[in-house]
Design a protein around this motif. Structure first.
Motif, PDB file in Angstrom:
ATOM      1  N   LYS B 275     -53.702  13.688 -13.118  1.00 39.74           N
ATOM      2  CA  LYS B 275     -53.673  14.411 -12.077  1.00 39.74           C
ATOM      3  C   LYS B 275     -54.785  14.991 -11.660  1.00 39.74           C
ATOM      4  CE  LYS B 275     -50.077  17.098 -13.211  1.00 39.74           C
ATOM      5  NZ  LYS B 275     -48.910  18.072 -12.950  1.00 39.74           N
ATOM      6  N   ARG B 276     -55.134  15.094 -10.318  1.00 40.30           N
ATOM      7  CA  ARG B 276     -56.254  15.927 -10.036  1.00 40.30           C
ATOM      8  C   ARG B 276     -55.714  16.468  -8.571  1.00 40.30           C
ATOM      9  NH1 ARG B 276     -61.734  17.424  -9.810  1.00 40.30           N
ATOM     10  NH2 ARG B 276     -62.217  17.184  -7.443  1.00 40.30           N
ATOM     11  N   LYS B 277     -55.871  17.832  -8.388  1.00 39.93           N
ATOM     12  CA  LYS B 277     -55.615  18.473  -7.193  1.00 39.93           C
ATOM     13  C   LYS B 277     -54.253  17.949  -6.820  1.00 39.93           C
ATOM     14  CE  LYS B 277     -59.922  19.245  -4.796  1.00 39.93           C
ATOM     15  NZ  LYS B 277     -60.627  19.154  -3.585  1.00 39.93           N
ATOM     16  N   THR B 278     -53.831  17.439  -5.703  1.00 42.25           N
ATOM     17  CA  THR B 278     -52.614  16.950  -5.617  1.00 42.25           C
ATOM     18  C   THR B 278     -52.104  15.654  -5.732  1.00 42.25           C
ATOM     19  OG1 THR B 278     -52.801  16.815  -3.282  1.00 42.25           O
ATOM     20  CG2 THR B 278     -51.851  18.732  -4.083  1.00 42.25           C
ATOM     21  N   SER B 333     -50.729   8.212  -5.667  1.00 46.17           N
ATOM     22  CA  SER B 333     -49.836   9.048  -4.671  1.00 46.17           C
ATOM     23  C   SER B 333     -50.261  10.205  -4.425  1.00 46.17           C
ATOM     24  CB  SER B 333     -48.550   8.912  -4.535  1.00 46.17           C
ATOM     25  OG  SER B 333     -47.930   9.825  -5.737  1.00 46.17           O
ATOM     26  N   GLY B 334     -50.749  10.823  -3.182  1.00 46.53           N
ATOM     27  CA  GLY B 334     -50.842  12.129  -2.794  1.00 46.53           C
ATOM     28  C   GLY B 334     -52.328  12.434  -3.027  1.00 46.53           C
ATOM     29  N   GLY B 342     -60.375  10.598  -8.740  1.00 52.86           N
ATOM     30  CA  GLY B 342     -60.436  11.340 -10.006  1.00 52.86           C
ATOM     31  C   GLY B 342     -59.096  11.414 -10.975  1.00 52.86           C
ATOM     32  N   ALA B 343     -57.935  11.310 -10.162  1.00 48.68           N
ATOM     33  CA  ALA B 343     -56.662  11.120 -10.979  1.00 48.68           C
ATOM     34  C   ALA B 343     -56.441   9.695 -11.624  1.00 48.68           C
ATOM     35  CB  ALA B 343     -55.507  11.355 -10.013  1.00 48.68           C
TER      36      ALA B 343
END
Lengths: 405, 371
Positions: B275-278, B333-334, B342-343
């Protein structure tokens, strides 16, 4: 043991970041091969059997003789030939590269070889066959087209090369109402530029071909039946107002006369999807112009139909200059639209894809030989792997990446 | 139920109120004079209390220094807390005997729901030991004579601790000499877990000793303890040293490394999430591949036209020297393009953990936090 040592060494290398000078003697100690001075580092005990030059270059400069064994190798085009054969038509980045390296080298690749094979075996009594080069962005469609054009020029064909059809449907400053047909529009600038380049490319034919109709330009000037085509071209270059009509005449005459067998005609259009897309040009009352209302496009469409014999039509569809097409579209169906696809319908599609590993290796070798890659890591396997990953073997991307290395 | 409710409600609210205010007071070091029942040791403060009018509302500007709580006061608070605990258990319908602190917390959040963002400002009900700062008992008797022999050093607990530690050092050395004299001495190298624990920090030591220390004092103390731990000690000394060490959870051990899974053809693969930010990403890394990466069904070259994003994808492989060896299929996604990159990078790194040894995992984590 060796692997462990190299792993340790590579770790140390990472810790110290780019102290590659220290690394090389260590690696050579372990690999035990004598590498040449240009530091083509082949680790893991693989001894290169041929010298580096052989992999990336070939001495065979005639496209007619290129075969399977030349795939991945660069061949040279002399600068004079470049000027005559390609007054226009090379991609701008390639032109810059030619200027930098002082030589023009094209890589021989499979799609071009396939096309060459077809062209060599064309039956000129049959209607012209249409070949469409398609592929993702940056895979080498335009340069493959240039390879074909070079071959045809060497074989003494008449080259009708439109470098980028997208340029004719956008950013046109002056649109005139056509003198020939009131509904259509002229583009004097583009037409005259193209005529100039056409003249440079096909000097020797222009005096041989005679026009078969009388064309009246205006009250004072006209071209008689039987005069050489060069006159029409001159007229178009000098009187810019009539340039578009001159282009139309040239196209019509060439189409008519190629069936006679005096010469062989190659119609090469880059970005042919512009002919059936949308334009960004507007009339004075700000209403959009459809492509068929432009005289150049109208005439070109007639050219691309396969109702003439004695030549071949090689086309490229590209997203790069196209208008209102999504970035990821690369298939002919998507880019040409329904109308274009139906018009072009029986055609031979040829996919141009990214480099295969051998071609990639050859490209890197070429850059290394020309001392284009200055980074210390560029010689190493790791560096090559990084480049491979980052560009995913896409020629255009690789070229852009290397530009800043 | 009404009458006891009201009374205990009042009592509870008083205690809560007090607790809330006092907990803040402890943080800020300010003291606002509270209700009666506070007795202080020194006379001037008693006098002040007599003069100041009732209870809580007026800020006593003169008394901005720290007030201390007497032992009786603390005892009384503890009794009141226990009674209040029983009342609370009764209120909630639970058994007063087995009412734990977690149950109290839950009951309070239920009875006094608060939307305040600062967690420390919400109503709490905790044991007075945790609320009132640790005070020192009176250090001298009725005759004015101090109890501890090191009282006049000013930092009696600190110096007594130093004496104790040094005494232990001497004791161990003496034992070593004896063993050497008998010839039974054997050099045993000490193996201590380097990553598992750490020394107390200065603030924690100050809290433990209820005394202010200077940096040099603290450094001296740690040096002495290190010297003691370097010697071969027996269980009692180990326990003594252990009082001053706190465990540090090794981050990577928290992160469970899943073993490799095998699909039908027998090829190894593993999944990871990031996960990174959203942006949320899930990546499946296959064991033997050619370096192809597919994101949401699209090749990574098309999905990330920007070189910077592709570099982000490259980092985990480049770090472990496995650039062309794995195939990746992932969904994301997102977020925007950079956060998606990054995610995916994080997801790929986590998936790659299954392919490598534990040391490398730790090394990877350290390098990532460094970089």
């Amino acid at each position: 043991m060796l692997k462990g040592m190299t792993r340790l060494v590579s770790r140390v290398h990472k810790m110290q970041k780019l102290r590659i000078r220290k690394l090389d003697p260590g690696r050579f100690l372990h690999s035990g091969t004598q590498a040449p001075q240009c530091l083509v580092a082949h680790l893991d005990n693989q001894v290169p059997t041929e010298s580096p030059r052989a992999i990336s270059r070939t001495l065979e400069n005639d496209p007619a003789k290129h075969g399977e064994q030349h795939v991945g190798q660069h061949y040279n085009i002399s600068i004079q030939e470049l000027k005559t054969v390609f007054p226009h038509g090379l991609p701008p980045r390639f032109v810059m590269q030619v200027k930098t390296f002082n030589e023009a080298c094209l890589m021989v690749r499979k799609p071009a070889l396939e096309l060459l094979h077809y062209l060599k075996n064309t039956n000129f009594a049959h209607p012209a066959v249409r070949y469409v080069l398609y592929g993702e962005k940056g895979t080498g469609k335009t340069l493959s087209l240039c390879h074909i054009i070079h071959f045809c020029a060497k074989q003494d064909w008449l080259i009708l090369h439109i470098p980028d059809a997208h340029l004719w449907v956008k950013n046109c400053r002056d649109l005139l109402q056509s003198t020939y047909n009131k509904q259509r529009f002229d583009q004097p600038l583009e037409a005259s530029v193209w005529l100039k380049n056409f003249k440079t490319a096909n000097e020797r034919f222009l005096s041989q071909i005679k026009v078969q109709d009388k064309y009246v330009w205006n009250k004072r000037e006209s071209t008689e039946k039987g005069s050489p085509l060069a006159e029409v071209v001159e007229q178009g270059i000098m009187r810019v107002r009539n340039a578009t009509d001159a282009v139309g005449i040239v196209l019509k005459e060439l189409k008519r006369q190629s069936s006679l067998g005096i010469f062989r005609l190659l119609v090469a259009v880059d970005g042919v999807n512009a002919l059936w897309g949308r334009t960004t040009l507007k009339r004075e009352d700000k209403s959009l112009i459809a492509p068929e209302e432009l005289a150049l496009i109208y005439n070109l469409r007639k050219m691309v139909k396969n109702d003439w014999q004695g030549g071949a039509i090689v086309l490229t569809v590209s997203q790069t200059g196209s208008l209102f097409k999504p970035r990821k579209a690369y298939l002919p169906q998507e880019l040409l639209g329904k109308e274009g696809f139906d018009t072009l319908d029986p055609f031979i599609p040829i996919l141009v894809s990214n480099y295969n590993p051998k071609e990639f290796e050859a490209c890197i070798q070429y850059y290394l030989e020309n001392s284009w890659l200055q980074h210390e890591k560029a010689h190493t396997e790791e560096g090559k792997k990084e480049l491979l990953f980052l560009s995913n073997r896409n020629p255009g991307l690789l070229e852009r990446l290397c530009a800043y290395l | 139920m009404a009458a006891p409710c009201v009374s205990c409600g009042a009592a509870a609210s008083y205690r809560l109120f007090l607790a809330g205010r006092v907990s803040f007071a402890r943080e800020q070091g300010l003291w606002k004079a509270a209700a009666a029942g506070l007795q202080t040791g020194t006379r001037c403060q008693i006098l002040r209390l007599k003069h100041s009018p009732a209870v809580t509302t007026k800020k006593n500007v003169a008394a901005l220094r720290r007030e201390s709580y007497t032992v009786d006061f603390i005892k009384k608070q503890i009794e009141e807390f226990n009674i209040g605990k029983r009342h609370l258990a009764n209120m909630m319908g639970e058994d007063p005997e087995t009412f734990t602190q977690e149950d109290i917390d839950r009951a309070i959040t239920y009875l006094f729901p608060s939307g305040l963002f600062e967690k420390r400002a919400r109503p709490i009900m905790k044991h007075p030991e945790e609320i009132f700062p640790k005070q020192r008992a009176i250090q001298w008797g009725e005759d004015g004579r101090p109890f501890h022999f090191l009282f006049y050093t000013g930092k009696q607990s600190y110096y007594s601790l130093m004496h104790e530690a040094y005494g232990k050092v001497l004791h161990v050395e003496e034992r070593q000499d004896q063993l050497r004299a008998k010839g039974l001495f054997s050099e045993k190298p000490k193996t201590k877990d380097p990553i598992g624990s750490r020394w107390l920090i200065k603030e924690e030591l100050e809290e433990m000793l209820v005394e202010k220390l200077s940096d040099q004092d603290y450094a001296q103390f740690i040096r002495l303890l290190e010297r003691l731990s370097a010697l071969p000690c027996d269980a009692a000394e180990e326990e003594f040293v252990g009082r001053f060490r706190r465990t540090v959870t090794v981050q990577s051990k928290k992160h469970l490394i899943e073993p490799l899974q095998y699909d039908e053809q027998g090829m190894a693969f593993s999944t990871g999430r990031g996960k990174r930010k959203t942006a949320n990403a899930e990546a499946v890394v296959h064991g033997h591949g050619s370096g192809k990466i597919e994101i949401n069904g699209v090749d990574y070259l098309l999905y990330f036209p920007v070189t910077q994003d592709r570099e982000q994808l490259m980092f985990p492989f480049h770090f472990l020297d496995r650039l062309g060896k794995h195939d990746v299929t992932c969904t994301v996604s997102g977020g925007g393009r950079s956060s998606q990159a990054g995610a995916i990078r994080l997801a790929v790194a986590r998936a790659l953990c299954s392919f490598i040894t534990e040391d490398e995992v730790e090394w990877m984590r350290q390098e990532q936090t460094e970089a």
